[in-house]
Design a protein around this motif. Sequence first.
Motif, PDB file in Angstrom:
ATOM      1  N   SER A   1      16.241  14.617 116.889  1.00 28.86           N
ATOM      2  CA  SER A   1      15.458  13.761 115.875  1.00 28.86           C
ATOM      3  C   SER A   1      13.915  13.877 116.224  1.00 28.86           C
ATOM      4  N   LEU A   2      13.382  14.374 117.155  1.00 35.01           N
ATOM      5  CA  LEU A   2      11.933  14.514 117.251  1.00 35.01           C
ATOM      6  C   LEU A   2      11.530  15.716 116.964  1.00 35.01           C
ATOM      7  N   SER A   3      10.029  15.614 116.897  1.00 36.00           N
ATOM      8  CA  SER A   3       9.487  16.882 116.519  1.00 36.00           C
ATOM      9  C   SER A   3       9.946  18.055 117.811  1.00 36.00           C
ATOM     10  N   GLN A   4       9.426  19.395 117.683  1.00 37.31           N
ATOM     11  CA  GLN A   4       9.856  20.190 118.816  1.00 37.31           C
ATOM     12  C   GLN A   4       8.916  19.934 119.957  1.00 37.31           C
ATOM     13  N   GLU A   5       7.655  19.788 119.816  1.00 40.78           N
ATOM     14  CA  GLU A   5       6.950  19.399 120.841  1.00 40.78           C
ATOM     15  C   GLU A   5       7.440  18.115 121.728  1.00 40.78           C
ATOM     16  N   ALA A   6       7.498  17.083 120.996  1.00 46.20           N
ATOM     17  CA  ALA A   6       8.231  15.973 121.664  1.00 46.20           C
ATOM     18  C   ALA A   6       9.548  16.042 122.147  1.00 46.20           C
ATOM     19  N   ARG A   7      10.111  16.972 121.711  1.00 41.65           N
ATOM     20  CA  ARG A   7      11.593  17.133 122.102  1.00 41.65           C
ATOM     21  C   ARG A   7      11.656  17.975 123.467  1.00 41.65           C
TER      22      ARG A   7
END
Length: 313
Positions: A229-235
């Motif tokens: 559910s996070l952005s790609q960078e945060a994931r």
Amino acid sequence: MSASNNSSSSASTFTLIGIPGLEAAHFWLAFLLCSLYLFAVLGNGTIIYIIKAEQSLHEPMYLFLCMLAAIDILISTSTTPRMMDLLWFNSTTIGFDACLLQMFCIHSLSGMESTILLAMAFDRYVAICCPLRHTAILTSPRIAKIGLAAVIRGATVMAPLPIFIKRLPFCRSRVLSHSYCLHQDVMKLACADIKVNIIYGLIVIISIIGLDALLIFLSYVFILRAALSLSQEARLKALGTCISHVCAVFLFYVPFIGLTMVHRFGKIQGSNIHVVMANVYLLVPPVLNPIVYGVKTKQIRQRIVRLLHRTTP
């Protein structure tokens, strides 16, 4: 063989073996073993020193890592020096009580390590799924209590194992199939009903190793669901903090499960796979865990570099 040697009451020792088929190389293998032991102690000791000295590393993940490193040192120390004595000096005999003590240390420390790995998975779950509550949930006193619970759990659950062995008569061969004492190995030498040992051993595997592995797996199911559910960078950043722990989990559970399967379902005739699995189970994780965390954890890696620069003239 005399009757006294066949008597269960007169037998007071077990015979350890080295690595079958490589007897001629035992002397040189001991040097390799010594190097691995020194590396495990030095590597895990360095991890403990860095976490203790670096105030910024006094966080749940690193405090649990410090506990894991301490357990790895103890596991290595409970087995490796005795193995070196066997390989270097052909000291194959181990006293009955010494064997029971080593057995208790190996199994109880393994139970503690499994609990700490579970605690580390819980830490990653809270950090990723409930980041705002992370520091409130995993406070320093609570982390200390989890560490104490790991020690109590490992010691109390494994304490009956040597007691069950103590009650058994041994009137047949006392030659073990490893370089150290394991419950599943020792009990098979008894000349009496070992049903209690088998049942309790199965209970231990299910209630500690099986339960912990299941909970770790479920933790990562929730972690993956939250990460998606996070952005790609945060994931990538969130999952990157889990890589070292996942490696440590595989390093511990895969050899353990392999060794358990070999002892449960019998050894392959003419194969030394059980010897290999037993040595991998106890020797590899203490050596590789410091490397995994040292390489993958930026703060520890930077501190090690600074430490090396300070000691270099």
